[in-house]
Design a protein around this motif. Structure first.
Motif, mmCIF file in Angstrom:
data_model
loop_
_atom_site.group_PDB
_atom_site.id
_atom_site.type_symbol
_atom_site.label_atom_id
_atom_site.label_comp_id
_atom_site.label_asym_id
_atom_site.label_seq_id
_atom_site.Cartn_x
_atom_site.Cartn_y
_atom_site.Cartn_z
ATOM 1 N N HIS A 33 27.866 -109.445 15.735
ATOM 2 C CA HIS A 33 28.135 -108.000 15.820
ATOM 3 C C HIS A 33 27.061 -107.317 16.677
ATOM 4 N N ASP A 34 25.796 -107.605 16.377
ATOM 5 C CA ASP A 34 24.688 -107.024 17.150
ATOM 6 C C ASP A 34 24.689 -107.544 18.581
ATOM 7 N N ALA A 35 24.973 -108.833 18.752
ATOM 8 C CA ALA A 35 24.947 -109.441 20.087
ATOM 9 C C ALA A 35 26.002 -108.828 20.995
ATOM 10 N N VAL A 36 27.193 -108.579 20.468
ATOM 11 C CA VAL A 36 28.271 -108.007 21.293
ATOM 12 C C VAL A 36 27.861 -106.628 21.799
ATOM 13 N N ARG A 37 27.323 -105.795 20.924
ATOM 14 C CA ARG A 37 26.849 -104.472 21.344
ATOM 15 C C ARG A 37 25.756 -104.613 22.398
ATOM 16 N N ASP A 38 24.816 -105.526 22.165
ATOM 17 C CA ASP A 38 23.702 -105.711 23.098
ATOM 18 C C ASP A 38 24.163 -106.250 24.452
ATOM 19 N N ILE A 39 25.169 -107.126 24.446
ATOM 20 C CA ILE A 39 25.717 -107.652 25.709
ATOM 21 C C ILE A 39 26.336 -106.517 26.507
ATOM 22 N N LEU A 40 27.155 -105.685 25.845
ATOM 23 C CA LEU A 40 27.781 -104.568 26.550
ATOM 24 C C LEU A 40 26.719 -103.607 27.076
ATOM 25 N N GLN A 41 25.696 -103.335 26.277
ATOM 26 C CA GLN A 41 24.622 -102.434 26.724
ATOM 27 C C GLN A 41 23.913 -103.014 27.945
ATOM 28 N N ALA A 42 23.612 -104.302 27.923
ATOM 29 C CA ALA A 42 22.931 -104.950 29.043
ATOM 30 C C ALA A 42 23.789 -104.911 30.313
ATOM 31 N N LEU A 43 25.090 -105.137 30.165
ATOM 32 C CA LEU A 43 25.989 -105.082 31.312
ATOM 33 C C LEU A 43 26.048 -103.673 31.901
ATOM 34 N N LEU A 44 26.101 -102.664 31.034
ATOM 35 C CA LEU A 44 26.097 -101.274 31.511
ATOM 36 C C LEU A 44 24.792 -100.933 32.213
ATOM 37 N N ASP A 45 23.672 -101.306 31.606
ATOM 38 C CA ASP A 45 22.365 -101.029 32.209
ATOM 39 C C ASP A 45 22.256 -101.666 33.585
ATOM 40 N N ASP A 46 22.776 -102.882 33.712
ATOM 41 C CA ASP A 46 22.743 -103.574 35.001
ATOM 42 C C ASP A 46 23.632 -102.862 36.021
ATOM 43 N N ALA A 47 24.840 -102.502 35.620
ATOM 44 C CA ALA A 47 25.784 -101.849 36.537
ATOM 45 C C ALA A 47 25.276 -100.482 36.993
ATOM 46 N N LEU A 48 24.591 -99.784 36.105
ATOM 47 C CA LEU A 48 24.097 -98.443 36.426
ATOM 48 C C LEU A 48 22.665 -98.454 36.955
ATOM 49 N N GLU A 49 22.091 -99.650 37.036
ATOM 50 C CA GLU A 49 20.707 -99.832 37.498
ATOM 51 C C GLU A 49 19.719 -99.001 36.683
ATOM 52 N N HIS A 96 35.376 -110.313 29.575
ATOM 53 C CA HIS A 96 36.132 -109.146 29.106
ATOM 54 C C HIS A 96 35.242 -107.908 29.115
ATOM 55 N N LEU A 97 34.030 -108.026 28.580
ATOM 56 C CA LEU A 97 33.113 -106.880 28.548
ATOM 57 C C LEU A 97 32.723 -106.450 29.956
ATOM 58 N N ALA A 98 32.522 -107.410 30.856
ATOM 59 C CA ALA A 98 32.181 -107.076 32.250
ATOM 60 C C ALA A 98 33.325 -106.311 32.911
ATOM 61 N N ASP A 99 34.556 -106.719 32.639
ATOM 62 C CA ASP A 99 35.718 -105.991 33.180
ATOM 63 C C ASP A 99 35.761 -104.557 32.645
ATOM 64 N N GLU A 100 35.482 -104.398 31.372
ATOM 65 C CA GLU A 100 35.468 -103.065 30.777
ATOM 66 C C GLU A 100 34.385 -102.191 31.391
ATOM 67 N N VAL A 101 33.224 -102.785 31.654
ATOM 68 C CA VAL A 101 32.137 -102.047 32.306
ATOM 69 C C VAL A 101 32.570 -101.592 33.692
ATOM 70 N N ASP A 102 33.244 -102.472 34.430
ATOM 71 C CA ASP A 102 33.750 -102.092 35.751
ATOM 72 C C ASP A 102 34.663 -100.879 35.664
ATOM 73 N N HIS A 103 35.539 -100.840 34.650
ATOM 74 C CA HIS A 103 36.447 -99.696 34.469
ATOM 75 C C HIS A 103 35.678 -98.432 34.109
ATOM 76 N N ILE A 104 34.720 -98.564 33.211
ATOM 77 C CA ILE A 104 33.968 -97.398 32.741
ATOM 78 C C ILE A 104 33.102 -96.830 33.875
ATOM 79 N N VAL A 105 32.359 -97.692 34.532
ATOM 80 C CA VAL A 105 31.448 -97.236 35.597
ATOM 81 C C VAL A 105 32.241 -96.828 36.842
ATOM 82 N N GLY A 106 33.282 -97.579 37.160
ATOM 83 C CA GLY A 106 34.081 -97.272 38.342
ATOM 84 C C GLY A 106 34.916 -96.013 38.205
ATOM 85 N N GLY A 107 35.137 -95.578 36.983
ATOM 86 C CA GLY A 107 35.946 -94.397 36.736
ATOM 87 C C GLY A 107 35.199 -93.091 36.907
ATOM 88 N N ARG A 108 33.953 -93.164 37.305
ATOM 89 C CA ARG A 108 33.169 -91.915 37.452
ATOM 90 C C ARG A 108 32.997 -91.553 38.899
#
Length: 108
Positions: A33-49, A96-108
């Motif tokens: 549970h904690d790892a999934v949240r942390d993976i998504l956070q890390a992917l977002l941080d990377d995508a947004l630099e 899957h999480l990386a694809d979601e990050v692409d949608h979230i970050v790309g949608g702005r």
């Protein structure tokens, strides 16, 4: 600061054991549970630099909010829950999480 995020079930088992050594009882599902949240956070941080968005659990979904606190995305599991998705295929979950990050970050 770098945090350790388990990447497979063997690493989850090691994290459970490490917690037990320190007198903390956690289940594999709690670690996942904690790892999934942390993976998504890390992917977002990377995508947004940088750390601009925050990830938090809302029920069985992960909610992403921007620096102003506005909801910018919600991520759902492709299975019954994220724990089951991780157990089935951790690499597919990360994709899957990386694809979601692409949608979230790309949608702005």
């Amino acid at each position: 600061m770098s945090i350790y995020i388990p990447e497979n079930m063997e690493e989850v088992a090691m994290k459970v054991a490490q917690n037990q050594v320190h007198g903390r009882q956690v289940s594999q599902d709690e670690v996942i549970h904690d790892a999934v949240r942390d993976i998504l956070q890390a992917l977002l941080d990377d995508a947004l630099e940088g750390h601009y968005d925050d990830v938090k659990w809302t029920g069985n979904q992960l909610e992403v909010t921007d620096a102003m606190g506005a909801k910018v995305g919600v991520v759902s599991s492709t299975k019954e829950n994220f724990e089951e998705e991780f157990k089935a295929d951790p690499d597919q979950l990360k994709a899957h999480l990386a694809d979601e990050v692409d949608h979230i970050v790309g949608g702005r």
